[in-house]
Design a protein around this motif. Structure first.
Motif, PDB file in Angstrom:
ATOM      1  N   THR A  33      -6.624   7.561   5.087  1.00 17.74           N
ATOM      2  CA  THR A  33      -6.761   7.058   6.453  1.00 17.74           C
ATOM      3  C   THR A  33      -5.775   5.921   6.696  1.00 17.74           C
ATOM      4  OG1 THR A  33      -9.116   7.607   6.412  1.00 17.74           O
ATOM      5  CG2 THR A  33      -8.357   6.083   8.138  1.00 17.74           C
ATOM      6  N   SER A  34      -5.103   5.945   7.844  1.00 18.02           N
ATOM      7  CA  SER A  34      -4.173   4.863   8.166  1.00 18.02           C
ATOM      8  C   SER A  34      -4.936   3.566   8.399  1.00 18.02           C
ATOM      9  CB  SER A  34      -3.342   5.216   9.402  1.00 18.02           C
ATOM     10  OG  SER A  34      -4.162   5.434  10.528  1.00 18.02           O
ATOM     11  N   VAL A  35      -4.348   2.470   7.945  1.00 17.06           N
ATOM     12  CA  VAL A  35      -5.022   1.168   8.002  1.00 17.06           C
ATOM     13  C   VAL A  35      -4.076   0.131   8.608  1.00 17.06           C
ATOM     14  CG1 VAL A  35      -6.515   1.653   6.033  1.00 17.06           C
ATOM     15  CG2 VAL A  35      -4.267   0.630   5.643  1.00 17.06           C
ATOM     16  N   LYS A  38      -0.378  -0.732  13.080  1.00 13.26           N
ATOM     17  CA  LYS A  38      -0.357   0.043  11.847  1.00 13.26           C
ATOM     18  C   LYS A  38       1.056   0.470  11.455  1.00 13.26           C
ATOM     19  CE  LYS A  38      -5.017   1.982  12.441  1.00 13.26           C
ATOM     20  NZ  LYS A  38      -5.819   3.235  12.572  1.00 13.26           N
ATOM     21  N   ARG A  96      -1.749   3.791   4.151  1.00 14.65           N
ATOM     22  CA  ARG A  96      -2.963   4.593   4.020  1.00 14.65           C
ATOM     23  C   ARG A  96      -3.824   4.048   2.887  1.00 14.65           C
ATOM     24  NH1 ARG A  96      -1.723  10.891   3.883  1.00 14.65           N
ATOM     25  NH2 ARG A  96      -1.275  10.362   1.722  1.00 14.65           N
ATOM     26  N   ASP A  97      -5.141   4.206   3.071  1.00 16.66           N
ATOM     27  CA  ASP A  97      -6.050   3.803   2.002  1.00 16.66           C
ATOM     28  C   ASP A  97      -6.288   4.977   1.055  1.00 16.66           C
ATOM     29  OD1 ASP A  97      -7.836   5.518   3.248  1.00 16.66           O
ATOM     30  OD2 ASP A  97      -9.027   3.904   4.156  1.00 16.66           O
ATOM     31  N   GLU A  98      -7.264   4.819   0.135  1.00 15.89           N
ATOM     32  CA  GLU A  98      -7.508   5.841  -0.887  1.00 15.89           C
ATOM     33  C   GLU A  98      -7.962   7.175  -0.291  1.00 15.89           C
ATOM     34  OE1 GLU A  98      -8.717   2.846  -0.793  1.00 15.89           O
ATOM     35  OE2 GLU A  98      -7.714   1.814  -2.449  1.00 15.89           O
ATOM     36  N   THR A  99      -8.514   7.154   0.917  1.00 17.19           N
ATOM     37  CA  THR A  99      -8.981   8.387   1.554  1.00 17.19           C
ATOM     38  C   THR A  99      -7.900   9.046   2.414  1.00 17.19           C
ATOM     39  OG1 THR A  99      -9.812   7.286   3.553  1.00 17.19           O
ATOM     40  CG2 THR A  99     -11.295   7.385   1.642  1.00 17.19           C
ATOM     41  N   THR A 116       2.412   4.407   1.651  1.00 17.43           N
ATOM     42  CA  THR A 116       2.804   4.633   3.043  1.00 17.43           C
ATOM     43  C   THR A 116       3.347   6.042   3.213  1.00 17.43           C
ATOM     44  OG1 THR A 116       5.039   3.754   2.685  1.00 17.43           O
ATOM     45  CG2 THR A 116       3.345   2.192   3.417  1.00 17.43           C
ATOM     46  N   LYS A 172       0.845  -1.196   0.000  1.00 12.71           N
ATOM     47  CA  LYS A 172       0.000   0.000   0.000  1.00 12.71           C
ATOM     48  C   LYS A 172       0.881   1.246   0.000  1.00 12.71           C
ATOM     49  CE  LYS A 172      -3.694  -2.208   2.731  1.00 12.71           C
ATOM     50  NZ  LYS A 172      -4.699  -2.201   1.658  1.00 12.71           N
TER      51      LYS A 172
END
Length: 322
Positions: free
Chosen positions: A278-280, A242, A273-276, A210, A208
């Protein structure tokens, strides 16, 4: 008696589109470059001598800086040793059309004044006069013992091919455009390379995008010269729920020789981070070899040591994996 120079410098500028990195906002490496430049300006203004970066302490990256933001980087001397200057830096940014600026990050940078022969030279002594200056001086003094523990723990580690964790090595030559005012590679440029290598390592591990949320223990051992071959090695050593803890070593050497010397070392924490944005959560890394387990324990030890520094939040949220 001559009047002492100003102990604080503030740089102001607009974050440009060319400052935006892979994250869509200004990368941590560019922020670190700004920090180093502001601290250098404060150090040289105080010492009236050429200065070199010796250490960059814990820097937490909070809200991102975006293209078009009005950026302020304030660098203030809070403590001086014989030849060293401990400089508190604060990076803030906001809408250039008006409104309050928001603090994005802060850290402590140590510069050393050097003479024409490259040896340390004495600097004027800073004497705090306000309660805030005294508090900042006391915090800097208290951090010296913590920093020594961090450096001791880092120096005790060995990194070999016995490790099985994600690992990347970037190789290139230090270009003339990387030069600082003393003819060496700018410390801020080195920190930018560190951020880039940590990004590649973390992103490969989790698959992803980062971003860096923390960088600490950036120790500069020796100067890096223009024209040197540079190796920036990044290795995963620990994962939380995370965070991915990446140890980064920077080595350099003359291209006509095979010898490579350690110039800089630090540990950076990256999050996915995702597409928005936001940490995942990320997959946990399970140590397999003795070296894996040793470096895993080393990363946890560094978290515990840093938690003892004045003003630092205890890292329980990273240690217990919540």
């Amino acid at each position: 008696m001559s009047e002492l120079p100003s102990h604080s410098v503030t740089l102001r500028f607009l974050a440009s589109p060319t400052d935006v990195g892979h994250s869509g906002s200004v990368d941590a490496g560019t922020v670190l470059e700004w920090v180093d430049k502001a601290a250098y300006a404060a150090a040289v203004g105080w010492a009236k001598s050429y200065c070199v970066t010796a250490y960059v302490g814990n820097i937490h990256f909070a809200d991102p800086v975006n293209s078009g933001d009005m950026v302020e980087v304030e660098a203030t001397i809070v403590y001086t040793g014989r030849s060293s200057m401990h400089i508190r830096t604060i990076v803030s940014s906001g809408d250039p059309k008006g409104g309050p600026a928001t603090m994005r990050s802060q850290c402590l940078v140590i510069f050393v004044a050097v003479g024409p022969d490259g040896r340390p030279v004495p600097v004027p002594q800073f004497q705090p006069s306000t309660p805030e200056e005294i508090e900042q001086r006391d915090n800097a003094l208290a951090r010296i013992a913590v920093r020594e523990k961090i450096v001791e723990a880092m120096n005790a580690q060995e990194y070999t091919d016995a490790g099985t964790a994600e690992r990347v090595v970037l190789r290139f030559m230090a270009a003339p455009t990387d030069v600082n005012w003393g003819g060496k590679v700018h410390g801020g440029i080195v920190m930018k390379w560190i951020d880039e290598a940590a990004y590649v390592c973390a992103s490969r591990y989790c698959g992803k995008d980062t971003v860096a949320v923390f960088s600490g223990g950036v120790r500069f051992y020796r100067p890096l010269l223009i024209g040197d071959v540079v190796e920036v090695e990044a290795r995963l050593v620990y994962t939380g729920h995370k965070g991915m803890h990446i140890a980064v070593h920077v080595r350099s050497g003359n291209p006509k020789s095979r010898e490579m010397n350690l110039t800089t070392y630090c540990l950076t924490v990256m999050v996915a981070r995702d597409e928005t944005g936001t940490s995942v959560p990320i997959p946990p890394w399970v140590p397999e070899t003795d070296e894996d387990r040793r470096l895993h324990a080393h990363a946890r030890e560094l978290l515990e040591i840093r938690g003892r520094a004045p003003g630092n939040r205890r890292p329980d949220h990273l240690l217990n994996g919540r």
